[in-house]
Design an enzyme around this catalytic site. Sequence first.
Site, PDB file in Angstrom:
ATOM      1  N   ARG A   1      14.474 -32.790  32.511  1.00 37.14           N
ATOM      2  CA  ARG A   1      15.168 -31.733  31.737  1.00 37.14           C
ATOM      3  C   ARG A   1      16.522 -32.254  31.243  1.00 37.14           C
ATOM      4  NH1 ARG A   1      14.462 -26.527  34.228  1.00 37.14           N
ATOM      5  NH2 ARG A   1      15.825 -25.768  32.581  1.00 37.14           N
TER       6      ARG A   1
ATOM      7  N   GLN B   1      23.121 -18.410  30.811  1.00 39.24           N
ATOM      8  CA  GLN B   1      22.193 -18.703  31.914  1.00 39.24           C
ATOM      9  C   GLN B   1      21.661 -20.128  31.765  1.00 39.24           C
ATOM     10  OE1 GLN B   1      19.424 -15.025  32.576  1.00 39.24           O
ATOM     11  NE2 GLN B   1      20.173 -14.919  30.479  1.00 39.24           N
TER      12      GLN B   1
ATOM     13  N   ASP C   1      21.830 -26.354  30.002  1.00 42.35           N
ATOM     14  CA  ASP C   1      22.171 -27.409  29.036  1.00 42.35           C
ATOM     15  C   ASP C   1      23.635 -27.244  28.624  1.00 42.35           C
ATOM     16  OD1 ASP C   1      22.516 -25.799  26.518  1.00 42.35           O
ATOM     17  OD2 ASP C   1      20.396 -25.337  26.818  1.00 42.35           O
TER      18      ASP C   1
ATOM     19  N   HIS D   1      24.160 -20.075  35.960  1.00 45.81           N
ATOM     20  CA  HIS D   1      23.038 -20.700  36.683  1.00 45.81           C
ATOM     21  C   HIS D   1      23.239 -22.204  36.887  1.00 45.81           C
ATOM     22  CE1 HIS D   1      20.089 -17.182  35.606  1.00 45.81           C
ATOM     23  NE2 HIS D   1      20.927 -16.877  36.570  1.00 45.81           N
TER      24      HIS D   1
ATOM     25  N   CYS E   1      26.532 -31.460  46.523  1.00 43.66           N
ATOM     26  CA  CYS E   1      26.163 -31.946  47.856  1.00 43.66           C
ATOM     27  C   CYS E   1      25.671 -30.757  48.681  1.00 43.66           C
ATOM     28  CB  CYS E   1      27.369 -32.600  48.533  1.00 43.66           C
ATOM     29  SG  CYS E   1      26.996 -33.100  50.231  1.00 43.66           S
TER      30      CYS E   1
ATOM     31  N   CYS F   1      28.103 -30.563  52.032  1.00 43.36           N
ATOM     32  CA  CYS F   1      29.508 -30.096  52.066  1.00 43.36           C
ATOM     33  C   CYS F   1      29.886 -29.239  50.862  1.00 43.36           C
ATOM     34  CB  CYS F   1      30.456 -31.283  52.191  1.00 43.36           C
ATOM     35  SG  CYS F   1      30.674 -32.213  50.647  1.00 43.36           S
TER      36      CYS F   1
ATOM     37  N   SER G   1      15.053 -12.938  28.184  1.00 44.58           N
ATOM     38  CA  SER G   1      13.940 -11.991  28.372  1.00 44.58           C
ATOM     39  C   SER G   1      14.313 -10.815  29.263  1.00 44.58           C
ATOM     40  CB  SER G   1      12.735 -12.716  28.973  1.00 44.58           C
ATOM     41  OG  SER G   1      13.076 -13.208  30.255  1.00 44.58           O
TER      42      SER G   1
ATOM     43  N   ASN H   1      17.189 -11.182  19.571  1.00 44.21           N
ATOM     44  CA  ASN H   1      16.038 -11.845  20.184  1.00 44.21           C
ATOM     45  C   ASN H   1      14.928 -11.984  19.143  1.00 44.21           C
ATOM     46  OD1 ASN H   1      13.772 -12.526  21.983  1.00 44.21           O
ATOM     47  ND2 ASN H   1      15.094 -11.809  23.638  1.00 44.21           N
TER      48      ASN H   1
HETATM   49  C1  BJW Z   1      14.196 -16.530  21.171  1.00 44.44           C
HETATM   50  C2  BJW Z   1      13.773 -17.637  20.474  1.00 44.44           C
HETATM   51  C3  BJW Z   1      14.469 -17.914  19.315  1.00 44.44           C
HETATM   52  C4  BJW Z   1      12.508 -17.501  22.143  1.00 44.44           C
HETATM   53  N1  BJW Z   1      15.471 -17.132  18.950  1.00 44.44           N
HETATM   54  N2  BJW Z   1      15.190 -15.747  20.785  1.00 44.44           N
HETATM   55  C5  BJW Z   1      12.905  -8.218  42.781  1.00 44.44           C
HETATM   56  C6  BJW Z   1      13.615  -7.327  41.979  1.00 44.44           C
HETATM   57  C7  BJW Z   1      14.863  -7.670  41.468  1.00 44.44           C
HETATM   58  C8  BJW Z   1      15.417  -8.919  41.707  1.00 44.44           C
HETATM   59  C9  BJW Z   1      14.704  -9.799  42.498  1.00 44.44           C
HETATM   60  C10 BJW Z   1      13.464  -9.453  43.025  1.00 44.44           C
HETATM   61  N3  BJW Z   1      13.014 -10.505  43.728  1.00 44.44           N
HETATM   62  C11 BJW Z   1      13.928 -11.510  43.652  1.00 44.44           C
HETATM   63  C12 BJW Z   1      14.967 -11.079  42.915  1.00 44.44           C
HETATM   64  C13 BJW Z   1      16.178 -11.854  42.550  1.00 44.44           C
HETATM   65  C14 BJW Z   1      15.860 -12.984  41.598  1.00 44.44           C
HETATM   66  C15 BJW Z   1      15.112 -12.419  40.398  1.00 44.44           C
HETATM   67  O1  BJW Z   1      15.702 -11.866  39.484  1.00 44.44           O
HETATM   68  N4  BJW Z   1      13.808 -12.592  40.354  1.00 44.44           N
HETATM   69  C16 BJW Z   1      13.008 -12.032  39.235  1.00 44.44           C
HETATM   70  C17 BJW Z   1      11.996 -13.066  38.773  1.00 44.44           C
HETATM   71  C18 BJW Z   1      12.413 -10.717  39.680  1.00 44.44           C
HETATM   72  N5  BJW Z   1      17.120 -13.542  41.201  1.00 44.44           N
HETATM   73  C19 BJW Z   1      17.745 -14.457  41.923  1.00 44.44           C
HETATM   74  O2  BJW Z   1      17.252 -14.931  42.935  1.00 44.44           O
HETATM   75  C20 BJW Z   1      19.121 -14.867  41.468  1.00 44.44           C
HETATM   76  N6  BJW Z   1      20.035 -14.732  42.539  1.00 44.44           N
HETATM   77  C21 BJW Z   1      20.339 -13.531  43.078  1.00 44.44           C
HETATM   78  O3  BJW Z   1      19.811 -12.501  42.697  1.00 44.44           O
HETATM   79  O4  BJW Z   1      21.298 -13.582  44.067  1.00 44.44           O
HETATM   80  C22 BJW Z   1      21.659 -12.328  44.708  1.00 44.44           C
HETATM   81  C23 BJW Z   1      22.648 -11.546  43.906  1.00 44.44           C
HETATM   82  C24 BJW Z   1      22.481 -10.189  43.733  1.00 44.44           C
HETATM   83  C25 BJW Z   1      23.420  -9.446  43.018  1.00 44.44           C
HETATM   84  C26 BJW Z   1      24.509 -10.058  42.483  1.00 44.44           C
HETATM   85  C27 BJW Z   1      24.654 -11.410  42.663  1.00 44.44           C
HETATM   86  C28 BJW Z   1      23.719 -12.135  43.345  1.00 44.44           C
HETATM   87  C29 BJW Z   1      19.144 -16.321  41.006  1.00 44.44           C
HETATM   88  C30 BJW Z   1      18.370 -16.518  39.754  1.00 44.44           C
HETATM   89  C31 BJW Z   1      18.334 -17.984  39.387  1.00 44.44           C
HETATM   90  C32 BJW Z   1      17.518 -18.221  38.130  1.00 44.44           C
HETATM   91  N7  BJW Z   1      17.287 -19.567  37.973  1.00 44.44           N
HETATM   92  C33 BJW Z   1      16.514 -20.023  36.801  1.00 44.44           C
HETATM   93  C34 BJW Z   1      16.093 -21.502  37.020  1.00 44.44           C
HETATM   94  C35 BJW Z   1      17.241 -22.403  37.235  1.00 44.44           C
HETATM   95  C36 BJW Z   1      17.798 -22.937  35.964  1.00 44.44           C
HETATM   96  C37 BJW Z   1      16.851 -23.892  35.255  1.00 44.44           C
HETATM   97  O5  BJW Z   1      16.062 -24.578  35.889  1.00 44.44           O
HETATM   98  O6  BJW Z   1      16.953 -23.943  34.000  1.00 44.44           O
HETATM   99  O7  BJW Z   1      17.287 -19.826  35.606  1.00 44.44           O
HETATM  100  S1  BJW Z   1      15.033 -19.090  36.492  1.00 44.44           S
HETATM  101  C38 BJW Z   1      15.110 -19.197  34.754  1.00 44.44           C
HETATM  102  O8  BJW Z   1      15.176 -17.835  34.249  1.00 44.44           O
HETATM  103  C39 BJW Z   1      16.450 -19.872  34.427  1.00 44.44           C
HETATM  104  C40 BJW Z   1      16.972 -18.968  33.344  1.00 44.44           C
HETATM  105  O9  BJW Z   1      18.386 -19.078  33.244  1.00 44.44           O
HETATM  106  C41 BJW Z   1      16.502 -17.596  33.759  1.00 44.44           C
HETATM  107  C42 BJW Z   1      16.453 -16.593  32.642  1.00 44.44           C
HETATM  108  O10 BJW Z   1      15.505 -16.963  31.676  1.00 44.44           O
HETATM  109  P1  BJW Z   1      15.780 -16.668  30.133  1.00 44.44           P
HETATM  110  O11 BJW Z   1      16.940 -17.457  29.672  1.00 44.44           O
HETATM  111  O12 BJW Z   1      15.835 -15.214  29.912  1.00 44.44           O
HETATM  112  O13 BJW Z   1      14.474 -17.319  29.476  1.00 44.44           O
HETATM  113  P2  BJW Z   1      13.013 -16.680  29.224  1.00 44.44           P
HETATM  114  O14 BJW Z   1      12.084 -17.787  28.950  1.00 44.44           O
HETATM  115  O15 BJW Z   1      12.665 -15.724  30.278  1.00 44.44           O
HETATM  116  O16 BJW Z   1      13.225 -15.822  27.880  1.00 44.44           O
HETATM  117  C43 BJW Z   1      13.482 -16.451  26.637  1.00 44.44           C
HETATM  118  C44 BJW Z   1      13.783 -15.362  25.616  1.00 44.44           C
HETATM  119  O17 BJW Z   1      14.161 -16.009  24.410  1.00 44.44           O
HETATM  120  C45 BJW Z   1      12.580 -14.468  25.290  1.00 44.44           C
HETATM  121  O18 BJW Z   1      13.013 -13.112  25.310  1.00 44.44           O
HETATM  122  C46 BJW Z   1      12.171 -14.878  23.876  1.00 44.44           C
HETATM  123  O19 BJW Z   1      11.702 -13.790  23.081  1.00 44.44           O
HETATM  124  C47 BJW Z   1      13.473 -15.403  23.339  1.00 44.44           C
HETATM  125  N8  BJW Z   1      13.322 -16.416  22.312  1.00 44.44           N
HETATM  126  N9  BJW Z   1      12.662 -18.190  21.165  1.00 44.44           N
HETATM  127  C48 BJW Z   1      15.764 -16.043  19.734  1.00 44.44           C
HETATM  128  N10 BJW Z   1      14.102 -18.976  18.552  1.00 44.44           N
END
Ligand code: BJW
Length: 231
Positions: free
Chosen positions: A56, A88, A91, A106, A114, A117, A174, A198
């Site tokens: 990535r 989020q 990059d 994120h 690390c 630590c 999303s 979006n």
């Molecule tokens: C276009 C386009 C174009 C396309 N033009 N648009 C049950 C209920 C509620 C919550 C939870 C649950 N079980 C677990 C949880 C918590 C969990 C969670 O939310 N899980 C869900 C799956 C349910 N969350 C966590 O664990 C987070 N931590 C946490 O909650 O800690 C406790 C806390 C609570 C309260 C306050 C504070 C803390 C941590 C989440 C970490 C997410 N990590 C990732 C991967 C790491 C990064 C990486 O490898 O890149 O982050 S997951 C992945 O999803 C990545 C992204 O940042 C994140 C969001 O995705 P994004 O950006 O929305 O992408 P897509 O693909 O989903 O959507 C793309 C969109 O673009 C679409 O809408 C398209 O239409 C659009 N699009 N082309 C305009 N050209």
Amino acid sequence: MRKIVILTGAGISAESGLGTFRDAGGVWSQYDLAEVATPEGFARNPALVHDFYNARRANALAAHPNAAHEALVRLERDWPGQVVLVTQNIDDLHERAGHRHVIHMHGELARALCAACGAHWPAPEKMSASDPCPECGTRATRPDIVWFGEMPYDMDLIQRHIDSADLFAAIGTSGQVFPAAGFVMQANAAGAETVELNLEPSELSGMFDIRREGPATRVVPAWVNDLLASA
Ligand code: BJW
């Protein structure tokens, strides 16, 4: 003058050639998120996780910012009030477009962490768990990425910004991952105007006051033009 808080997701980098997560053919259709994006997956197989993020990182380095990243730079530069950009994305396309202040909730491909630590340092192009930490020497290097079950960065700061926002915009996300998915509700409660940009309706579309549908490279520059014309 009005304060704008912007949340970006993978959709803003899609037209730069970086894959989204949940669209057809997205990252989660090719990889098991439990294996590559959780602390438990990293404990089971650190080499697999490093391979995933090394690839990535290489893709992100080869990509270029697009017209949507560039339009947000123009907004940061020319808007007479405050513009806060929370991404989020891991990059650095916002920074490479010229954005000065970016909150990476994120984490970042460009940083190492690390696991022993908590020290952070600039990531090498290829990272491995056996790289020693420059501060404590432990060989427990991981990408500085927020995985499922981990606390995103700067939550207090982000929440304070949303509570004082006049306008909240979500671009290319999303709305399926919390806590970012909850920001629009918080912005609505704070009395901010809310706008979603979006390609298509998201899980949260009904919660926004205004929707602008289309590819980010088209709708973001047009939105920025309208905002600056109204300033
Ligand atoms: C276009 C386009 C174009 C396309 N033009 N648009 C049950 C209920 C509620 C919550 C939870 C649950 N079980 C677990 C949880 C918590 C969990 C969670 O939310 N899980 C869900 C799956 C349910 N969350 C966590 O664990 C987070 N931590 C946490 O909650 O800690 C406790 C806390 C609570 C309260 C306050 C504070 C803390 C941590 C989440 C970490 C997410 N990590 C990732 C991967 C790491 C990064 C990486 O490898 O890149 O982050 S997951 C992945 O999803 C990545 C992204 O940042 C994140 C969001 O995705 P994004 O950006 O929305 O992408 P897509 O693909 O989903 O959507 C793309 C969109 O673009 C679409 O809408 C398209 O239409 C659009 N699009 N082309 C305009 N050209």
